[in-house]
Design an enzyme around this catalytic site. Structure first.
Site, PDB file in Angstrom:
ATOM      1  N   SER A   1       0.787  -1.223   0.000  1.00 29.88           N
ATOM      2  CA  SER A   1       0.000   0.000   0.000  1.00 29.88           C
ATOM      3  C   SER A   1       0.824   1.279   0.000  1.00 29.88           C
ATOM      4  O   SER A   1       0.318   2.326  -0.389  1.00 29.88           O
ATOM      5  CB  SER A   1      -0.955   0.007   1.189  1.00 29.88           C
ATOM      6  OG  SER A   1      -0.244  -0.068   2.407  1.00 29.88           O
TER       7      SER A   1
ATOM      8  N   HIS B   1      -5.880  -3.810  -1.681  1.00 31.96           N
ATOM      9  CA  HIS B   1      -5.649  -2.725  -2.639  1.00 31.96           C
ATOM     10  C   HIS B   1      -5.666  -3.225  -4.078  1.00 31.96           C
ATOM     11  O   HIS B   1      -5.021  -2.635  -4.949  1.00 31.96           O
ATOM     12  CB  HIS B   1      -4.316  -2.026  -2.338  1.00 31.96           C
ATOM     13  CG  HIS B   1      -4.352  -1.149  -1.134  1.00 31.96           C
ATOM     14  ND1 HIS B   1      -4.802   0.156  -1.179  1.00 31.96           N
ATOM     15  CD2 HIS B   1      -4.010  -1.381   0.154  1.00 31.96           C
ATOM     16  CE1 HIS B   1      -4.724   0.692   0.023  1.00 31.96           C
ATOM     17  NE2 HIS B   1      -4.250  -0.224   0.855  1.00 31.96           N
TER      18      HIS B   1
ATOM     19  N   LYS C   1     -12.506  -0.253   0.546  1.00 39.41           N
ATOM     20  CA  LYS C   1     -11.712   0.473  -0.450  1.00 39.41           C
ATOM     21  C   LYS C   1     -12.481   0.481  -1.779  1.00 39.41           C
ATOM     22  O   LYS C   1     -13.483   1.171  -1.898  1.00 39.41           O
ATOM     23  CB  LYS C   1     -10.316  -0.130  -0.552  1.00 39.41           C
ATOM     24  CG  LYS C   1      -9.518  -0.004   0.746  1.00 39.41           C
ATOM     25  CD  LYS C   1      -8.110  -0.483   0.609  1.00 39.41           C
ATOM     26  CE  LYS C   1      -7.258  -0.453   1.842  1.00 39.41           C
ATOM     27  NZ  LYS C   1      -7.757   0.008   3.108  1.00 39.41           N
TER      28      LYS C   1
END
Length: 397
Positions: free
Chosen positions: A186, A214, A245
């Site tokens: 990340s 991610h 996310k």
């Protein structure tokens, strides 16, 4: 007693500020979107948002909001219980089934966050007869989860397959071995070499776990994450991830894995057994998010175009960007105080970003982590690059 402690804590906070490492929290008064309104802690007014994990721009998508509103009427606000008592509804099981199918795994178990998911895996599956082999740059939740287990702990240098193989050789006496890696790291936007990891796991009889927080939703041809990108969906044993996310941006996490692993987690995983169920409104909205992700590539294509544009324009402008094609685009600054000041100057110019410094990243590697979204327009991206150029000049660089 606290009067004695208060002064020590205040001194520590002063030291953090003096080192340029203090992390202020800015307040926004609008939904998470490509542009937000800052109501405190800096330049007031609307600013372009380049620091959220809202990769597909779904945090305020009208269809997701409509699904959430309908879910409140149908399922209520919260479960007020854990799953095994009276905290499971049809919507929870439906989301688990959808995630399993989407990720190509046999079963899925929901958690209140991916941090909890990672906190619940290792001590459930591993004991002092076992070994866990972790990438050196894995997320803090993986590190903390490993600490909860009695397994022997080994680290390999980031994405270094020779070092990973050495750790596998040194742990051949273990009953079980689990290789664990972020799918995307990340702070850097680097992608783990999952095919090579799976090859080594096959050679040395180890399991593979990937935290794909991610990546899921936009990496890979169908948005199924790094296992899909590398063609190893059937070779990864455990996938952890977040609903906070790309998949809507709310909260919640999951473990998608082999059927027996999920069954054991339901019986023994402490964050699952002792935490309230995921709010049904989030589960229902997440189902709509999966609909949107599966129905079209449009958002993924827009995100990729925005990412390529930003990276190329910033490189042309002379900024150091860590290489890659992920929408995490770290602009390397080096000095922590300078990174913080640059973020302030950018906010004054209408671009909301955050400076990252120690302990989030190593000393001397402070950066502005820019995150692109499908919600950004081409003009938004170009305006952000122009603001970086102006802020650099104001900083005297």
């Amino acid at each position: 007693m606290f009067d004695n402690v208060r002064a020590d804590i205040a001194t520590t906070l002063d030291e953090i500020r003096e080192a340029g490492l203090f992390k202020p929290e800015r307040v926004i008064g609008t939904p998470q979107s490509a542009a937000v309104t800052v109501t405190g802690g800096g330049r007031p007014g609307e600013v372009l948002n380049f620091c959220a994990n809202n990769y597909l721009g779904l945090a305020d998508h009208p269809e997701v909001l409509a699904a959430a509103k309908d879910a409140l009427d149908r399922w209520g606000y919260g479960m007020a219980s854990v799953r095994f008592i009276c905290g499971t509804q049809d919507v929870h099981k439906e989301l688990e089934d959808r995630l399993s199918a989407f990720l190509g795994q046999e079963d899925t178990i929901l958690y209140s966050s991916c941090f909890d998911a990672n906190g619940g895996v290792f001590e459930t599956l591993l004991d002092d007869r076992d070994a866990v082999i972790s990438d050196a740059l894995n997320h803090a939740s993986i590190i903390d989860g490993i600490r909860l287990s009695k397994a022997r702990r080994h680290r390999y240098a980031n994405r270094d397959m020779a070092d990973l193989e050495q750790q596998l050789k040194e742990t051949q006496d273990a009953r079980r071995r689990l290789i664990v890696t972020d799918g995307v790291f990340s702070m850097d936007g680097y992608v783990a070499p999952l095919r090579e990891i799976c090859d080594l796991a096959d050679r040395y009889d180890a399991m593979v776990m990937v935290d794909d927080s991610h990546a899921v939703g936009f990496v890979g041809a169908g948005g199924r994450g790094t296992p899909e990108l590398h063609g190893v969906m059937d070779r990864v044993d455990i996938i952890t991830g977040t609903l906070g996310k790309a998949l809507g941006g709310a909260s919640g996490g999951y473990v998608a894995a082999r059927r027996e692993i999920v069954a054991l987690l339901r019986q023994r995983s402490r964050p699952y057994l002792f935490s309230n169920s995921l709010a049904p409104v989030i589960a229902a909205a997440s189902l709509k998010v999966l609909d949107l992700v599966e129905q079209s590539n449009e958002l993924r294509e827009k995100l990729a175009a925005n990412t390529a544009l930003f990276r190329s324009k910033m490189t042309e402008a002379g900024f150091e960007i860590l290489p890659g094609d992920h929408p995490i685009a770290p602009v390397m600054i080096g000095d922590a105080a300078k990174a913080g000041r640059l973020a302030e100057l950018l906010l004054e110019r209408g671009v909301y970003v955050i400076g990252f410094s120690y302990p989030v990243v190593p000393h001397g590697q402070a950066r502005i982590r820019v995150q692109l979204s499908a919600a950004h327009s081409t003009e938004d991206v170009e305006r952000a690059v122009a603001a970086f150029v102006e802020a650099r000049a104001a900083l005297g660089e």
